[in-house]
Design an enzyme around this catalytic site. Sequence first.
Site, PDB file in Angstrom:
ATOM      1  N   SER A 214      51.797 -67.629  49.173  1.00 25.58           N
ATOM      2  CA  SER A 214      52.639 -67.798  47.983  1.00 25.58           C
ATOM      3  C   SER A 214      53.940 -67.015  48.183  1.00 25.58           C
ATOM      4  O   SER A 214      54.706 -67.322  49.085  1.00 25.58           O
ATOM      5  CB  SER A 214      51.881 -67.332  46.732  1.00 25.58           C
ATOM      6  N   HIS A 241      52.523 -72.077  47.529  1.00 25.77           N
ATOM      7  CA  HIS A 241      52.908 -72.253  46.128  1.00 25.77           C
ATOM      8  C   HIS A 241      54.410 -72.512  46.075  1.00 25.77           C
ATOM      9  O   HIS A 241      55.214 -71.634  46.400  1.00 25.77           O
ATOM     10  CB  HIS A 241      52.576 -71.002  45.319  1.00 25.77           C
ATOM     11  N   ASP A 337      44.693 -66.464  44.382  1.00 27.03           N
ATOM     12  CA  ASP A 337      44.385 -67.814  44.847  1.00 27.03           C
ATOM     13  C   ASP A 337      44.010 -67.757  46.326  1.00 27.03           C
ATOM     14  O   ASP A 337      44.669 -67.088  47.116  1.00 27.03           O
ATOM     15  CB  ASP A 337      45.590 -68.736  44.645  1.00 27.03           C
TER      16      ASP A 337
END
Length: 394
Positions: A214, A241, A337
């Site tokens: 991310s 992301h 995540d």
Amino acid sequence: MTVKVLVVDDSSFFRRRVSEIINADPRLEVIGNAVNGKEAVELVKKLQPDVITMDIEMPVMDGITAVREIMKVLPTPILMFSSLTQEGAKATLDALDAGALDFLPKKFEDIARNRDEAISLLQKRVGELARKRMFMRRPLRTTPAVAPASRYSAPVNAALTREAALTTAARTTAARVTPTSTTRQTMHSAVAAKPMARFKASGKKYQLMAIGTSTGGPVALQKILTQLPANFPYPIVLVQHMPATFTAAFAARLNNLSKISVKEAEDGDTLRAGVAYLAPGGKQMMLEGRPGSARLRILDGGDRMNYKPCVDVTFGSAAKVYNDKVLSMILTGMGADGREGARMLKTHGSTVWAQDEESCVVYGMPQAVAKAGISTEDLPLERFAERILVEVGR
């Protein structure tokens, strides 16, 4: 002690809006405003902020040029604001190449479901980036020896040099030097100068490589993928992301810079060795079928998922298809995540590595995996490619 923030934007409305949000957090404080990049560079030297928020399109000096200048005079964590257009995506990636650490869409409604969520996200991003300031400005040794280049080494641009500097700075204690462009080259050389342990292959057999990341991921992925050979033996799935309009531009950039092929994943793609498939923004990417003929499914995924794309979704499906034959990595990023997907991979017997804290822009996702005891190795960013090539026998 509050985090000092410099807000840079040619729009008085946006400067005021961002300043109000930042000042609403007692841990943060806006100490100055600049209306263009040139003014920002001067204020950085004068105010020495902990974090900078930066617009891209400004008169006199644009944001990308300003980032480059700031990295020369006083390296500082920079959060870019950009539009969600193809042009905005390209400009944002250029800013990350120049040295910025993260970005957010300029229209807050594009990044959150409600006003409170958008405010919290901006405050959290600024706070997280402030933690990298000490590493970006840590003094470095001025005359390191330079080790011979690996046959897999690739040219390193300004952003990658900065990333190596973050890690090296966190590990050395030497006399203070003035941060110039020459110094930043010295920072990168210092990485090669440090004696490093040799890696040994585990002997495991793989059929897929999977990477999730991310915040800080664009630079991290570029660092790794550009060092892989064209004959890399497995397909690669990438989950970053990123907004929907950004992933196509990012995949194209990686493809232009890498020896392997990189593409934005499409529904029905059959996984092929030596090709990296980047999950499209705003969608979920899942694997189905059998090893050797596995295909990608690109789905909307519904509104219940916090992340689109989601590392957990992709990793979980990879575990079901490839069982113990996945070499997976969790790189820099905020949140957790990837933890549950990585847990599934490990349960099936696959390998999970995580990026170490010192080289992360944000030590969130890798920390979640490491704390849960899921990762078998925690590696600095600059050694991931080397470790991969040893592991796969290249």
